[in-house]
Design an enzyme around this catalytic site. Sequence first.
Site, PDB file in Angstrom:
ATOM      1  CB  SER A 299      33.696  41.546  35.726  1.00 29.77           C
ATOM      2  OG  SER A 299      34.459  40.737  36.606  1.00 29.77           O
TER       3      SER A 299
ATOM      4  CE1 TYR B   7      29.569  41.233  39.576  1.00 30.76           C
ATOM      5  CE2 TYR B   7      31.521  39.976  38.931  1.00 30.76           C
ATOM      6  CZ  TYR B   7      30.896  41.189  39.170  1.00 30.76           C
ATOM      7  OH  TYR B   7      31.611  42.354  39.011  1.00 30.76           O
TER       8      TYR B   7
END
Length: 258
Positions: free
Chosen positions: A141, A154
């Site tokens: 990501s 995350y």
Amino acid sequence: MKFNLKQKTAIVTGGGSGIGQAISKTLAAQGAHVHILELKAESAQQTVQEIESAGGKAYVHACDVSSHNQVKQTIQEIGVKNAIDILINNAGIAHIGNAENTQPADMDRIYGVNIKGVYNCIYAVLPIMKKKGGVILNMASVAATVGINDRFAYSMSKGAALSMMYSVAKDYLAHNIRCNSISPARIHTPFVDGYLQKNFPDNREEKLEELSKTQPIGRMGKPQEVADLALYLCSDEASFITGTDFPIDGGFIRLNGD
């Protein structure tokens, strides 16, 4: 035919929805036999049916990627009948919170799926791939490399997915195993629509526009765009590429703030 995956066996974790679904269908359209690993098998049945209706081959396996034993057993069962040519570590869960309001249980949950899940799949597939080579692709990501508000756990997990990619790429060069990663920014998936409907039911369109504009290009990405990049990286046309992260972010990393 370019990007030909005929006679190749691919494993896609979390391949029943969103980006994973787009990847599964795209690989199958190019001839790959796609094995989808999902926590609940029924969540991938529609994807399998769509692939089969289009003339492709797909299978679903109920598997908790956070369970080392489940992953090992599932991948070994797939590997008994087929060489495993492609592993895409796509399964992942999200969490919103900073370092103060992220609880130990939140960290454990994120670690179990987003980090240990990637490790478990890599660990299980390597003995099979070492026999003839293959491709491993981690879904990272933009949060792995830039700071994003309220994404403490995350971001940590996606940084780990990125680092594992570098390590595997280095360690298994001699075994003809390529390993890369993809780092998406915001992608417009059903998850995003559900989040907006739940949290902003009265101003959904306004919030959607706001999220879209966080990418300098002015919109969110599409699952199919990520899937097309994954297809390239898994194909023989990308045989000279390993140990590299590929942002697909509408300019998010480099152009924000300029």
